[in-house]
Design an enzyme around this catalytic site. Structure first.
Site, PDB file in Angstrom:
ATOM      1  CG  ASP A   4      -0.134  22.453  20.329  1.00 48.16           C
ATOM      2  OD1 ASP A   4       0.809  23.080  19.815  1.00 48.16           O
ATOM      3  OD2 ASP A   4      -0.887  22.954  21.196  1.00 48.16           O
ATOM      4  CE  LYS A   8      -1.945  27.355  22.978  1.00 47.31           C
ATOM      5  NZ  LYS A   8      -1.266  26.065  23.006  1.00 47.31           N
TER       6      LYS A   8
END
Ligand code: NAP
Length: 287
Positions: free
Chosen positions: A106, A70
């Site tokens: 997210d 990520k």
């Protein structure tokens, strides 16, 4: 049916075989009647650059990115959106017009779950339990939504203080952000005024389902919105106890599918049916 024209989407990570994203993304794709397929591709850490460059060469329409890539993936992308930049983490790559854009869905995934339940954090006093990677996305979401205050309750205040300082240094915002040891009386006082409590720790996750963060439930007001981002089990000890204290509850399915649905929209321009995706997730978890 997969044909010669079917567009490819994927999640990359290492390991990635356990990912539930292919299950609920393909359910969303089928329900929308789109000519896409979503798969999982294991990519070792030292092959990340090749994999990302290969996206352009292979015409892969989009990717989700998971552990351990990520952060590292950011240097191989052409641009990075505001949420991903703020969190220092990309979970979605969109390939368009020869450019790779890094995004983080997210934050919207977390906020969407509450909004669908009719709860807005704007102007609310919020408690976040834990201060790891998921908590950072949640804190940023609450700052963006202009919560009145965010109190972090943790076992290790020094670590959480670094998170407080990180956001304090990045934003000019009226949101008050502080960190407490969750066994301190000062933290219990903060619980009394809380309107939202989010568990971002793994305490209570399968198989250790008897655990939960050690908070003073007698100080929590009935009606408080309790959000556990764990989704196995569907009702954690945290959510069971919250319900006994008259709280409204929400589990982590909403955030998991919500972030996936946001990625889906970025890739296809279509909003998928999240209920169908959640049902596919539940069916897969039963198996
Ligand atoms: P992380 O970066 O490792 O952070 C975990 C946090 O929980 C840290 O603050 C850690 O404290 C604390 N913690 C861990 N074990 C603890 C324990 N035994 N007692 C007290 N505190 C403990 O992990 P993450 O990526 O934020 O993920 C956390 C949880 O969220 C996991 O259960 C994950 O499955 C879930 N999650 C759900 C979604 C979703 O979409 N629903 C998305 C992301 C994550 P220390 O710093 O002191 O270790």
């Amino acid at each position: 049916m997969i044909t010669g024209k079917t567009k490819v989407l994927a999640v990359i990570g290492h390991p990635v075989g356990h990912s539930l994203s292919p299950v609920f993304q393909n359910a969303g794709i089928r329900a929308c009647g789109l000519d896409y397929v979503y798969t999982a591709m294991p990519v070792e850490e030292n092959r990340l650059q090749e994999a990302v460059q290969g996206m352009k060469a292979l015409g892969i329409a989009g990717m989700n990115v998971t552990i351990p890539h990520k952060q590292a993936v950011m240097e191989y992308l052409d641009d990075i959106d505001e949420d991903a930049r703020m969190l220092g983490a990309v979970n979605t790559i969109v390939s368009k017009d020869g450019k790779l854009s890094g995004c983080n869905t997210d934050v919207k995934g977390f906020l969407g779950g509450m909004q669908e339940q009719g709860f807005s954090p704007r102007g609310k006093h919020c408690v976040v339990l834990g201060a790891g990677g998921a908590a950072r996305a949640i804190i940023w979401g609450l700052i963006k939504e202009q919560a009145a205050s965010i109190v972090l309750g943790v076992r290790n205040v020094e670590k959480a203080q670094q998170v407080v300082e990180y956001f304090a240094g990045k934003i000019q915002s009226s949101v008050s952000l502080s960190a407490f040891d969750w066994s301190d009386e000062g933290f219990a006082e903060k619980l009394e005024g809380a309107q939202l409590i989010v568990n971002t720790t793994p305490l209570g996750m399968y198989p250790k389902t008897d655990a939960m963060p050690p908070i003073a439930w007698s100080r929590v007001s009935p009606g408080t919105f309790a959000y556990d981002i764990i989704y196995t089990p569907a009702e954690t000890m945290f959510l069971k106890t919250a319900a006994l204290h008259g709280c409204q509850g929400l589990n982590g399915e909403a955030m998991l599918v919500g972030q996936g649905a946001e990625s889906f929209f970025l890739w296809t321009g279509v909003r998928p049916d999240k209920e169908i995706m959640i049902q596919a997730l539940r069916d897969a978890l039963k198996e």
